[in-house]
Design a protein around this motif. Structure first.
Motif, PDB file in Angstrom:
ATOM      1  N   SER A   1     -10.848  -6.763 -15.556  1.00 12.58           N
ATOM      2  CA  SER A   1      -9.997  -7.064 -16.814  1.00 12.58           C
ATOM      3  C   SER A   1      -8.802  -5.792 -16.948  1.00 12.58           C
ATOM      4  O   SER A   1      -7.910  -6.169 -17.650  1.00 12.58           O
ATOM      5  N   ALA A   2      -8.923  -4.840 -16.051  1.00 12.60           N
ATOM      6  CA  ALA A   2      -7.833  -3.615 -16.223  1.00 12.60           C
ATOM      7  C   ALA A   2      -7.166  -3.595 -14.883  1.00 12.60           C
ATOM      8  O   ALA A   2      -6.057  -2.680 -14.885  1.00 12.60           O
ATOM      9  N   LEU A   3      -7.118  -4.659 -14.062  1.00 12.39           N
ATOM     10  CA  LEU A   3      -6.469  -4.708 -12.880  1.00 12.39           C
ATOM     11  C   LEU A   3      -4.768  -4.726 -13.041  1.00 12.39           C
ATOM     12  O   LEU A   3      -4.072  -4.530 -12.291  1.00 12.39           O
ATOM     13  N   TRP A   4      -4.381  -5.464 -14.334  1.00  9.99           N
ATOM     14  CA  TRP A   4      -3.331  -5.989 -14.500  1.00  9.99           C
ATOM     15  C   TRP A   4      -2.596  -4.442 -14.874  1.00  9.99           C
ATOM     16  O   TRP A   4      -1.232  -4.362 -14.779  1.00  9.99           O
ATOM     17  N   LEU A   5      -3.182  -3.563 -15.278  1.00 10.28           N
ATOM     18  CA  LEU A   5      -2.688  -2.145 -15.477  1.00 10.28           C
ATOM     19  C   LEU A   5      -1.934  -1.470 -14.370  1.00 10.28           C
ATOM     20  O   LEU A   5      -1.055  -0.763 -14.031  1.00 10.28           O
ATOM     21  N   GLN A   6      -3.066  -1.598 -13.235  1.00  7.57           N
ATOM     22  CA  GLN A   6      -2.564  -1.309 -11.814  1.00  7.57           C
ATOM     23  C   GLN A   6      -1.302  -1.749 -11.267  1.00  7.57           C
ATOM     24  O   GLN A   6      -0.249  -1.359 -10.731  1.00  7.57           O
ATOM     25  N   ALA A   7      -1.112  -3.296 -11.772  1.00  5.18           N
ATOM     26  CA  ALA A   7       0.243  -4.033 -11.416  1.00  5.18           C
ATOM     27  C   ALA A   7       1.371  -3.544 -11.944  1.00  5.18           C
ATOM     28  O   ALA A   7       2.564  -3.691 -11.376  1.00  5.18           O
ATOM     29  N   LEU A   8       1.083  -2.933 -13.074  1.00 12.26           N
ATOM     30  CA  LEU A   8       2.259  -2.314 -13.905  1.00 12.26           C
ATOM     31  C   LEU A   8       2.566  -0.760 -13.614  1.00 12.26           C
ATOM     32  O   LEU A   8       3.587  -0.289 -14.029  1.00 12.26           O
ATOM     33  N   SER A   9       1.868  -0.175 -12.644  1.00  8.05           N
ATOM     34  CA  SER A   9       1.910   1.388 -12.400  1.00  8.05           C
ATOM     35  C   SER A   9       3.029   1.590 -11.142  1.00  8.05           C
ATOM     36  O   SER A   9       2.827   1.000  -9.976  1.00  8.05           O
ATOM     37  N   ILE A  10       4.023   2.213 -11.508  1.00  7.17           N
ATOM     38  CA  ILE A  10       4.703   2.736 -10.400  1.00  7.17           C
ATOM     39  C   ILE A  10       4.495   3.612  -9.397  1.00  7.17           C
ATOM     40  O   ILE A  10       4.778   3.691  -8.229  1.00  7.17           O
ATOM     41  N   PHE A  11       3.374   4.410 -10.062  1.00  4.48           N
ATOM     42  CA  PHE A  11       2.787   5.417  -9.100  1.00  4.48           C
ATOM     43  C   PHE A  11       2.032   4.815  -8.190  1.00  4.48           C
ATOM     44  O   PHE A  11       1.876   5.249  -7.019  1.00  4.48           O
ATOM     45  N   HIS A  12       1.447   3.525  -8.393  1.00  5.69           N
ATOM     46  CA  HIS A  12       0.489   2.875  -7.419  1.00  5.69           C
ATOM     47  C   HIS A  12       1.573   2.255  -6.227  1.00  5.69           C
ATOM     48  O   HIS A  12       0.947   2.535  -5.339  1.00  5.69           O
ATOM     49  N   TYR A  13       2.526   1.663  -6.784  1.00  2.00           N
ATOM     50  CA  TYR A  13       3.487   1.198  -5.636  1.00  2.00           C
ATOM     51  C   TYR A  13       3.926   2.486  -4.740  1.00  2.00           C
ATOM     52  O   TYR A  13       4.126   2.330  -3.512  1.00  2.00           O
ATOM     53  N   GLY A  14       4.488   3.289  -5.319  1.00  2.00           N
ATOM     54  CA  GLY A  14       5.073   4.391  -4.812  1.00  2.00           C
ATOM     55  C   GLY A  14       3.949   5.283  -4.017  1.00  2.00           C
ATOM     56  O   GLY A  14       4.138   5.529  -2.391  1.00  2.00           O
ATOM     57  N   PHE A  15       2.911   5.496  -4.372  1.00  2.00           N
ATOM     58  CA  PHE A  15       1.725   6.303  -3.445  1.00  2.00           C
ATOM     59  C   PHE A  15       1.206   5.363  -2.427  1.00  2.00           C
ATOM     60  O   PHE A  15       1.038   5.572  -1.287  1.00  2.00           O
ATOM     61  N   GLU A  16       0.957   4.055  -2.857  1.00  3.38           N
ATOM     62  CA  GLU A  16       0.515   3.095  -1.533  1.00  3.38           C
ATOM     63  C   GLU A  16       1.558   2.973  -0.530  1.00  3.38           C
ATOM     64  O   GLU A  16       1.105   3.034   0.556  1.00  3.38           O
ATOM     65  N   ALA A  17       2.740   2.980  -0.896  1.00  2.00           N
ATOM     66  CA  ALA A  17       3.804   2.885  -0.006  1.00  2.00           C
ATOM     67  C   ALA A  17       4.137   3.834   1.171  1.00  2.00           C
ATOM     68  O   ALA A  17       4.128   3.995   2.263  1.00  2.00           O
ATOM     69  N   LEU A  18       3.908   5.120   0.504  1.00  2.00           N
ATOM     70  CA  LEU A  18       4.069   6.470   1.092  1.00  2.00           C
ATOM     71  C   LEU A  18       2.905   6.652   2.092  1.00  2.00           C
ATOM     72  O   LEU A  18       3.217   7.118   3.250  1.00  2.00           O
ATOM     73  N   ILE A  19       1.414   6.530   1.652  1.00  2.00           N
ATOM     74  CA  ILE A  19       0.549   6.622   2.476  1.00  2.00           C
ATOM     75  C   ILE A  19       0.376   5.555   3.743  1.00  2.00           C
ATOM     76  O   ILE A  19      -0.108   6.006   4.609  1.00  2.00           O
ATOM     77  N   VAL A  20       0.666   4.449   3.193  1.00  2.00           N
ATOM     78  CA  VAL A  20       0.691   3.444   4.294  1.00  2.00           C
ATOM     79  C   VAL A  20       1.606   3.561   5.546  1.00  2.00           C
ATOM     80  O   VAL A  20       1.425   3.499   6.803  1.00  2.00           O
ATOM     81  N   ASN A  21       2.913   4.014   4.865  1.00  2.00           N
ATOM     82  CA  ASN A  21       3.811   4.487   5.900  1.00  2.00           C
ATOM     83  C   ASN A  21       3.547   5.565   6.845  1.00  2.00           C
ATOM     84  O   ASN A  21       4.052   5.490   8.152  1.00  2.00           O
ATOM     85  N   GLU A  22       2.702   6.440   6.165  1.00  2.00           N
ATOM     86  CA  GLU A  22       2.333   7.472   6.933  1.00  2.00           C
ATOM     87  C   GLU A  22       1.108   7.393   8.100  1.00  2.00           C
ATOM     88  O   GLU A  22       1.027   8.026   9.148  1.00  2.00           O
ATOM     89  N   VAL A  23       0.009   6.682   7.466  1.00  2.00           N
ATOM     90  CA  VAL A  23      -1.275   6.774   8.007  1.00  2.00           C
ATOM     91  C   VAL A  23      -1.854   5.698   8.879  1.00  2.00           C
ATOM     92  O   VAL A  23      -2.650   5.684   9.620  1.00  2.00           O
ATOM     93  N   THR A  24      -1.046   4.387   8.397  1.00  2.00           N
ATOM     94  CA  THR A  24      -1.595   3.213   8.932  1.00  2.00           C
ATOM     95  C   THR A  24      -1.804   3.198  10.534  1.00  2.00           C
ATOM     96  O   THR A  24      -2.993   2.935  10.827  1.00  2.00           O
ATOM     97  N   TYR A  25      -0.939   3.888  11.300  1.00  2.00           N
ATOM     98  CA  TYR A  25      -0.926   3.938  12.740  1.00  2.00           C
ATOM     99  C   TYR A  25      -1.337   5.115  13.202  1.00  2.00           C
ATOM    100  O   TYR A  25      -1.398   5.424  14.658  1.00  2.00           O
ATOM    101  N   LEU A  26      -1.993   6.042  12.339  1.00  2.00           N
ATOM    102  CA  LEU A  26      -2.415   7.366  13.052  1.00  2.00           C
ATOM    103  C   LEU A  26      -4.037   7.132  13.240  1.00  2.00           C
ATOM    104  O   LEU A  26      -4.594   6.171  12.754  1.00  2.00           O
ATOM    105  N   THR A  27      -4.441   7.846  14.271  1.00  2.00           N
ATOM    106  CA  THR A  27      -5.846   7.968  14.739  1.00  2.00           C
ATOM    107  C   THR A  27      -6.235   9.231  14.145  1.00  2.00           C
ATOM    108  O   THR A  27      -5.985  10.457  14.758  1.00  2.00           O
ATOM    109  N   LEU A  28      -7.141   9.276  13.320  1.00  2.00           N
ATOM    110  CA  LEU A  28      -7.797  10.852  12.958  1.00  2.00           C
ATOM    111  C   LEU A  28      -8.952  11.195  13.797  1.00  2.00           C
ATOM    112  O   LEU A  28      -9.985  10.501  13.630  1.00  2.00           O
ATOM    113  N   VAL A  29      -8.923  12.303  14.105  1.00  2.00           N
ATOM    114  CA  VAL A  29      -9.995  12.985  14.704  1.00  2.00           C
ATOM    115  C   VAL A  29     -10.626  14.210  14.289  1.00  2.00           C
ATOM    116  O   VAL A  29      -9.797  15.112  14.088  1.00  2.00           O
TER     117      VAL A  29
END
Length: 271
Positions: free
Chosen positions: A187-215
């Motif tokens: 019932s609160a997921l729509w609040l995340q859809a309005l969050s600019i921090f969600h879009y910015g944070f997810e975009a930054l971390i996906v850009n950086e970590v998606t293709y990294l292999t953490l050891v």
């Protein structure tokens, strides 16, 4: 042209706001680069990346609260000049927004990102760097658009500051670091859809970590974890980079249009 010249004169006659934005961007970029220097490709390194991106977005999100007063100081002047028919509202709005957005909302994230990126050792290639800068700029524009709208709607600067701070705090809560996506009630997921921090944070971390292999090495064993796997466990969508970028661009555009609409309707001289 006349309105732009007047706005520019007001800006350089009181240069502390602009210089403070630049000084803070440089100082905190160097400080953050020192604290997060040489990020490693292991689990602590992943945690440090989360903390770095969260801190940078929080910094820019709350620094844009200065947009609350863009129209406050000239509210009565604009209403009087508009009533006398000196210019159209769109002309004044464009002049004010232009000289707030370019010097205060685009240049500081470019400066900070250019210093921070090489110091922290984020992925060292052009495409990832330019996407990093693009995300920061669009996030800053979206936050500034929201504050601009609030500053026009709320006549009292104290009320505008309180509402702006609360909006940023609630948006920050749904960034994805403080609250896991899968733990948010439906019932609160729509609040995340309005969050600019969600879009910015997810975009930054996906850009950086998606293709990294953490050891990492624990209990004498080498543990290898793909970055995409960790992102999924945090509730991030590894395919959401460009949708998030488009969402930030859309939010910034929508709130700038809403800010103009609010100015056009609300800032009218009453006779």
């Amino acid at each position: 042209v006349i309105l732009s010249q007047r706005t520019w004169r007001n800006l350089y006659r009181n240069p502390m706001l602009m210089l403070t934005h630049y000084a803070i961007a440089i100082l905190l970029a160097v400080l953050s680069g020192f604290l997060f220097y040489g990020l490693t490709d292991d689990i602590p390194g992943f945690q440090n990346r989360l903390g770095l991106f969260f801190f940078v977005l929080a910094l820019f999100g709350f620094s844009t609260l200065s947009s609350l007063t863009v129209f406050a100081t000239e509210r009565l002047l604009f209403m009087r000049e508009r009533a006398n028919g000196y210019y159209s509202p769109i002309t004044y709005f464009l002049a004010k927004v232009l000289f707030d957005i370019i010097p205060l909302r685009i240049i500081p994230p470019v400066i900070m990102g250019s210093i921070l990126y090489p110091m922290t050792g984020l992925i060292p290639d052009g495409p990832h760097f330019f996407k990093f800068i693009l995300i920061l700029v669009l996030f800053n524009l979206a936050a500034a658009g929201i504050c601009l709208f609030i500053g026009i709607v709320c006549k009292d600067n104290g009320v505008a500051s309180l509402i702006g701070s609360l909006v940023m705090l609630f948006s920050l809560l749904f960034a994805g670091l403080l609250l896991n996506h899968n733990a948010i009630p439906k019932s609160a997921l729509w609040l995340q859809a309005l969050s600019i921090f969600h879009y910015g944070f997810e975009a930054l971390i996906v850009n950086e970590v998606t293709y990294l292999t953490l050891v990492d090495k624990k209990y004498g064993l080498d543990i290898t974890v793909p970055g995409a796997t960790i992102l999924s466990s945090f509730g991030f969508d590894t395919q959401a980079l460009w949708p998030d970028v488009m969402s930030l661009a859309t939010i910034s555009s929508v709130f700038i249009v809403l800010a103009f609409g609010a100015m056009h309707v609300l800032l009218v001289e009453r006779r």
